[in-house]
Design a protein around this motif. Structure first.
Motif, PDB file in Angstrom:
ATOM      1  N   SER A 124     -19.516 124.051  79.272  1.00  0.00           N
ATOM      2  CA  SER A 124     -19.610 123.179  78.107  1.00  0.00           C
ATOM      3  C   SER A 124     -20.958 122.486  78.020  1.00  0.00           C
ATOM      4  O   SER A 124     -21.304 121.939  76.992  1.00  0.00           O
ATOM      5  N   SER A 172     -23.861 124.001  78.588  1.00  0.00           N
ATOM      6  CA  SER A 172     -24.955 124.901  78.237  1.00  0.00           C
ATOM      7  C   SER A 172     -25.398 124.603  76.807  1.00  0.00           C
ATOM      8  O   SER A 172     -24.588 124.445  75.903  1.00  0.00           O
ATOM      9  N   PRO A 232     -26.795 124.937  73.143  1.00  0.00           N
ATOM     10  CA  PRO A 232     -26.827 125.961  72.100  1.00  0.00           C
ATOM     11  C   PRO A 232     -28.280 126.240  71.722  1.00  0.00           C
ATOM     12  O   PRO A 232     -29.181 125.464  72.050  1.00  0.00           O
ATOM     13  N   THR A 233     -28.496 127.333  71.048  1.00  0.00           N
ATOM     14  CA  THR A 233     -29.833 127.631  70.543  1.00  0.00           C
ATOM     15  C   THR A 233     -30.121 126.645  69.414  1.00  0.00           C
ATOM     16  O   THR A 233     -29.381 126.594  68.429  1.00  0.00           O
ATOM     17  N   PHE A 271     -28.495 125.629  62.919  1.00  0.00           N
ATOM     18  CA  PHE A 271     -27.451 125.065  63.774  1.00  0.00           C
ATOM     19  C   PHE A 271     -27.133 123.643  63.337  1.00  0.00           C
ATOM     20  O   PHE A 271     -25.976 123.262  63.204  1.00  0.00           O
ATOM     21  N   VAL A 320     -20.279 123.502  63.046  1.00  0.00           N
ATOM     22  CA  VAL A 320     -20.659 124.045  64.353  1.00  0.00           C
ATOM     23  C   VAL A 320     -21.223 122.935  65.240  1.00  0.00           C
ATOM     24  O   VAL A 320     -20.909 122.868  66.438  1.00  0.00           O
ATOM     25  N   PHE A 337     -19.496 121.787  68.744  1.00  0.00           N
ATOM     26  CA  PHE A 337     -20.197 121.760  70.033  1.00  0.00           C
ATOM     27  C   PHE A 337     -20.019 120.403  70.711  1.00  0.00           C
ATOM     28  O   PHE A 337     -19.677 120.317  71.893  1.00  0.00           O
ATOM     29  N   SER A 356     -17.907 119.748  74.233  1.00  0.00           N
ATOM     30  CA  SER A 356     -18.582 119.177  75.391  1.00  0.00           C
ATOM     31  C   SER A 356     -17.915 117.874  75.823  1.00  0.00           C
ATOM     32  O   SER A 356     -17.676 117.645  77.007  1.00  0.00           O
ATOM     33  N   THR A 404     -27.656 117.402  77.556  1.00  0.00           N
ATOM     34  CA  THR A 404     -27.587 118.467  76.558  1.00  0.00           C
ATOM     35  C   THR A 404     -27.195 117.893  75.200  1.00  0.00           C
ATOM     36  O   THR A 404     -27.811 118.219  74.179  1.00  0.00           O
ATOM     37  N   VAL A 434     -29.477 117.837  71.780  1.00  0.00           N
ATOM     38  CA  VAL A 434     -29.007 118.363  70.498  1.00  0.00           C
ATOM     39  C   VAL A 434     -29.119 117.286  69.421  1.00  0.00           C
ATOM     40  O   VAL A 434     -29.639 117.542  68.323  1.00  0.00           O
TER      41      VAL A 434
END
Length: 193
Positions: A6, A8, A10-11, A16, A22, A26, A30, A90, A94
């Motif tokens: 969880s 990792s 995302p690109t 995005f 989405v 995410f 997480s 992470t 984001v």
């Protein structure tokens, strides 16, 4: 799913960020894997009884926090360093990236022409508020960057609350005394070395 899956990242692309579903999914995944299940994650760090099972331990239900077992400090530190802080970092990455997207010009906005057309029509409208007091109201479409900025503001508030709650349990179970902000910053400094 493992706990580290969880975390990792995302690109990170503007697409995005603009796909709010989405982005929310995410963040929700997480948070649910790490923060929402923090009690279970911390309980998993406890080592089983070394003297065997004591049947008298189940005679009374102990709900008072003073009866909760502390987790081994090394296991706590490993959990924070390998699972908790990377997940938080992470999510911060984001949110920071998408905040940058929200404050940047958006030449690919699919509703740009529609908003400009509505704005031009609105300037040409003649309104007689005596006949219709509500006719003067005009609700312009929100640019997707504005919508994204609002979403990021809300998610940052949620993130603050979740981290505060999670860290309260970590403090309790791991005998941690620093604030989550300071602990996370210390971890970030160690990562840069």
């Amino acid at each position: 799913m493992s706990q580290t899956a969880s975390t990792s990242a995302p690109t990170l692309t503007p697409q995005f960020c603009f796909n709010e579903r989405v982005l929310r999914d995410f963040l929700r995944l997480s948070r649910s894997t790490i923060d929402d299940s923090i009690t279970q994650n911390l309980n998993a760090l406890l080592t089983p009884a070394q003297r065997g099972f004591d049947p008298s331990s189940t005679a009374n239900r102990q709900t008072d926090s003073k009866f909760r077992l502390s987790v081994d400090p090394a296991a706590c530190q490993k959990f924070k360093d390998d699972v908790l802080f990377p997940a938080w970092q992470t999510r911060s990455d984001v949110l920071n990236y998408c905040a940058g997207v929200a404050t940047s010009p958006d030449p690919d906005d699919p509703d740009l022409i529609l908003r400009e057309t509505e704005s031009a029509k609105d300037r040409e409208r003649v309104v007689d508020e005596r006949l219709d007091p509500y006719s003067a109201r005009f609700f312009p479409r929100e640019a997707r960057t504005e919508s994204l900025a609002n979403l990021i503001r809300n998610e940052r508030t949620v993130e603050e609350i979740i981290r505060f709650r999670t860290w309260g349990l970590v403090n309790e179970r791991c005998n941690e005394s620093t604030s989550w902000e300071k602990a996370l910053n210390n971890w970030r400094e160690r990562q840069q070395r």
